[in-house]
Write a protein that holds these residues in place. Structure first.
Motif, PDB file in Angstrom:
ATOM      1  N   ALA A  81      46.433 -22.161  22.174  1.00  0.00           N
ATOM      2  CA  ALA A  81      45.542 -23.220  22.669  1.00  0.00           C
ATOM      3  C   ALA A  81      44.561 -23.659  21.589  1.00  0.00           C
ATOM      4  CB  ALA A  81      44.792 -22.750  23.905  1.00  0.00           C
ATOM      5  N   ARG A  85      44.407 -27.398  19.765  1.00  0.00           N
ATOM      6  CA  ARG A  85      43.183 -28.195  19.670  1.00  0.00           C
ATOM      7  C   ARG A  85      42.919 -28.614  18.222  1.00  0.00           C
ATOM      8  NH1 ARG A  85      37.762 -27.910  18.598  1.00  0.00           N
ATOM      9  NH2 ARG A  85      37.874 -25.776  17.867  1.00  0.00           N
ATOM     10  N   CYS A 137      41.183 -15.874  24.023  1.00  0.00           N
ATOM     11  CA  CYS A 137      41.784 -17.052  24.665  1.00  0.00           C
ATOM     12  C   CYS A 137      40.851 -17.963  25.453  1.00  0.00           C
ATOM     13  CB  CYS A 137      42.952 -16.656  25.569  1.00  0.00           C
ATOM     14  SG  CYS A 137      44.282 -15.913  24.636  1.00  0.00           S
TER      15      CYS A 137
END
Length: 140
Positions: A81, A85, A137
């Motif tokens: 993730a 990004r 995370c």
């Protein structure tokens, strides 16, 4: 605890991050990188530094910081993730700048500020490898 340590631990988060980005810029400059942008923002988010390496590639640097030895280094997330990004941020950067056919990379530079003029540095070059996660995370 020394007066210098107390002063650093009372620094607000914005000032701490600003000083960390400046320290990171100095760090990269010492190794022959050209600092192109600091705290660059786009619809996908912000990145601490964008630097050009000595052979012409671009590196997008996530700068994280914490103050005081007791707190230790701030945990950084290097999961899929976070990588996604930063890839979006890099895409926006390349749209707005005339850069073509160049390699890009992603680093994480974590600074632990111990006094007003000293910091410990952890540097992850190529920080976002497939399948790698530091376990947090939820940082980004």
């Amino acid at each position: 605890m020394s007066k210098k340590q107390k002063k650093v631990e009372k620094m607000d988060a914005g000032e701490l991050q600003e000083r960390a980005v400046e320290a990171a810029a100095s760090y990269y400059s010492r190794f022959g990188y050209e600092v192109l942008d600091r705290n660059w923002e786009c619809p996908a988010g912000a990145i601490g530094l964008v630097v050009r390496d000595p052979i012409g590639g671009l590196t997008f640097v996530e700068v994280v910081s914490s103050a005081g030895v007791e707190r230790g280094f701030k945990e950084e997330c290097r999961c899929a993730a976070a990588r996604a990004r930063l890839e979006k941020i890099a895409g926006y950067y390349l749209i707005q700048h005339d850069e073509v056919d160049i390699p890009i990379g992603f680093d994480v530079l974590s600074l632990l500020v111990v006094t007003h003029d000293r910091a410990l540095v952890k540097h992850w070059r190529g920080a976002f490898r497939e399948g790698e996660c530091s376990g947090c995370c939820g940082y980004f």
